[in-house]
Design a protein around this motif. Structure first.
Motif, short mmCIF file in Angstrom:
data_model
loop_
_atom_site.label_atom_id
_atom_site.label_comp_id
_atom_site.label_asym_id
_atom_site.label_seq_id
_atom_site.Cartn_x
_atom_site.Cartn_y
_atom_site.Cartn_z
N ARG A 22 -90.72 58.47 36.42
CA ARG A 22 -89.67 58.97 35.81
C ARG A 22 -88.32 58.85 36.52
O ARG A 22 -87.29 59.24 35.97
CB ARG A 22 -90.22 60.53 35.75
CG ARG A 22 -91.08 60.75 34.81
CD ARG A 22 -91.42 62.37 34.52
NE ARG A 22 -90.11 63.42 34.23
CZ ARG A 22 -89.84 63.43 33.02
NH1 ARG A 22 -90.43 62.90 32.11
NH2 ARG A 22 -88.55 63.97 32.82
N MET A 28 -86.26 56.51 35.04
CA MET A 28 -85.59 56.84 33.53
C MET A 28 -84.17 57.86 33.75
O MET A 28 -83.80 58.52 34.70
CB MET A 28 -86.59 57.51 32.84
CG MET A 28 -87.77 56.60 32.60
SD MET A 28 -89.17 57.35 31.87
CE MET A 28 -88.71 57.33 30.19
N ILE A 29 -83.49 57.01 32.90
CA ILE A 29 -82.21 58.09 32.35
C ILE A 29 -82.65 59.57 32.00
O ILE A 29 -83.03 59.45 30.85
CB ILE A 29 -81.25 57.22 31.91
CG1 ILE A 29 -80.71 56.02 32.42
CG2 ILE A 29 -79.66 58.27 31.42
CD1 ILE A 29 -79.73 55.13 31.80
N LYS A 30 -82.30 60.44 32.09
CA LYS A 30 -82.82 62.03 31.76
C LYS A 30 -81.81 62.82 31.34
O LYS A 30 -81.79 63.55 30.29
CB LYS A 30 -83.67 62.43 32.58
CG LYS A 30 -85.29 61.90 32.82
CD LYS A 30 -85.97 61.87 31.30
CE LYS A 30 -87.36 61.47 31.28
NZ LYS A 30 -87.92 61.36 30.00
N ASP A 43 -75.73 61.24 31.89
CA ASP A 43 -75.94 59.84 32.07
C ASP A 43 -75.95 59.05 30.93
O ASP A 43 -75.44 57.93 30.77
CB ASP A 43 -77.16 59.45 33.07
CG ASP A 43 -76.83 60.07 34.41
OD1 ASP A 43 -75.50 60.03 34.82
OD2 ASP A 43 -77.86 60.47 35.06
N PHE A 44 -76.81 59.68 29.68
CA PHE A 44 -76.76 58.88 28.47
C PHE A 44 -75.39 58.93 27.95
O PHE A 44 -75.16 57.74 27.45
CB PHE A 44 -77.56 59.90 27.57
CG PHE A 44 -78.96 59.61 27.46
CD1 PHE A 44 -79.66 58.48 26.60
CD2 PHE A 44 -79.99 60.16 28.26
CE1 PHE A 44 -80.80 58.19 26.43
CE2 PHE A 44 -81.28 59.88 28.27
CZ PHE A 44 -81.64 59.02 27.25
N LYS A 57 -81.97 51.92 36.20
CA LYS A 57 -82.74 52.78 35.36
C LYS A 57 -82.64 52.54 33.81
O LYS A 57 -81.87 51.70 33.22
CB LYS A 57 -81.87 54.31 35.62
CG LYS A 57 -82.10 54.95 36.86
CD LYS A 57 -81.62 56.28 37.08
CE LYS A 57 -81.89 56.64 38.49
NZ LYS A 57 -81.53 58.13 38.39
N GLY A 83 -83.05 54.21 29.65
CA GLY A 83 -83.20 55.59 28.64
C GLY A 83 -83.55 54.93 27.47
O GLY A 83 -83.31 53.94 27.04
N LYS A 108 -89.91 55.91 20.31
CA LYS A 108 -89.58 55.68 21.72
C LYS A 108 -91.00 55.25 22.41
O LYS A 108 -90.59 54.61 23.50
CB LYS A 108 -89.36 57.17 22.16
CG LYS A 108 -87.79 57.64 21.71
CD LYS A 108 -87.53 59.09 22.06
CE LYS A 108 -88.28 60.08 21.59
NZ LYS A 108 -87.73 61.47 22.16
N ARG A 115 -90.52 52.22 24.95
CA ARG A 115 -90.89 52.13 26.43
C ARG A 115 -91.96 51.21 26.81
O ARG A 115 -91.86 50.72 27.62
CB ARG A 115 -91.44 53.65 26.67
CG ARG A 115 -90.64 54.73 27.15
CD ARG A 115 -91.43 56.06 27.71
NE ARG A 115 -92.27 56.47 26.69
CZ ARG A 115 -92.27 57.24 25.89
NH1 ARG A 115 -91.08 57.98 25.77
NH2 ARG A 115 -93.14 57.75 25.25
N LEU A 143 -80.16 51.31 28.06
CA LEU A 143 -80.18 52.29 27.38
C LEU A 143 -80.95 51.68 25.99
O LEU A 143 -80.14 50.75 25.35
CB LEU A 143 -78.97 53.30 27.06
CG LEU A 143 -79.12 54.42 26.07
CD1 LEU A 143 -80.09 55.49 26.80
CD2 LEU A 143 -77.69 55.20 26.06
#
Length: 129
Positions: free
Chosen positions: A10, A13-15, A19-20, A48, A50, A67, A71, A88
């Protein structure tokens, strides 16, 4: 023997929504038939990734599968990609009906077009090489 871990923690990952949005607005876009790749070369998101699937794709099950495919495709090729970029991946309609190999193949093509392979190439490596 140098073993590579194919996990996706995690922390990589962009959370955060901010950031998105930052990658959306400032990143370069490479679009494919079943997915869209945004790339941003900036320290804030470096290394990172997303994943997103909009509500236009369908119900929650379809978005979740989309998704999951994104991933998994990324997870298998993460060691081939540059570490100084934030990525992304956005799923498009029809990705949920595809096989994982198809998603991985399309991601490889998009990464090649975006020039984010660490070695500059993007050719598939076999076990012997």
């Amino acid at each position: 023997m140098n073993e590579k871990k194919y996990t996706l923690p995690r922390t990589k990952m962009i959370k955060r929504r901010s950031d998105f949005q930052h990658v959306y607005q400032k990143g370069t876009v490479v679009a494919g038939r079943r997915m869209v790749l945004y790339v941003l070369r900036e320290q804030r998101v470096a290394g990172k990734v997303g994943f997103a699937a909009g509500k236009k794709l369908g119900c929650a099950a379809v978005r979740s599968r989309t998704k999951r495919l994104l991933r998994e495709a990324y997870r298998h090729m993460q060691h081939e990609l540059r570490r100084d970029v934030g990525i992304l991946l956005i799923g498009r309609a029809g990705l949920a009906e595809q096989r994982m190999q198809d998603a991985a193949q399309e991601l490889r093509a998009l990464a090649r077009r975006a020039k984010i392979f660490a070695d500059g190439g993007g050719r598939h490596r076999t076990e012997e090489q």
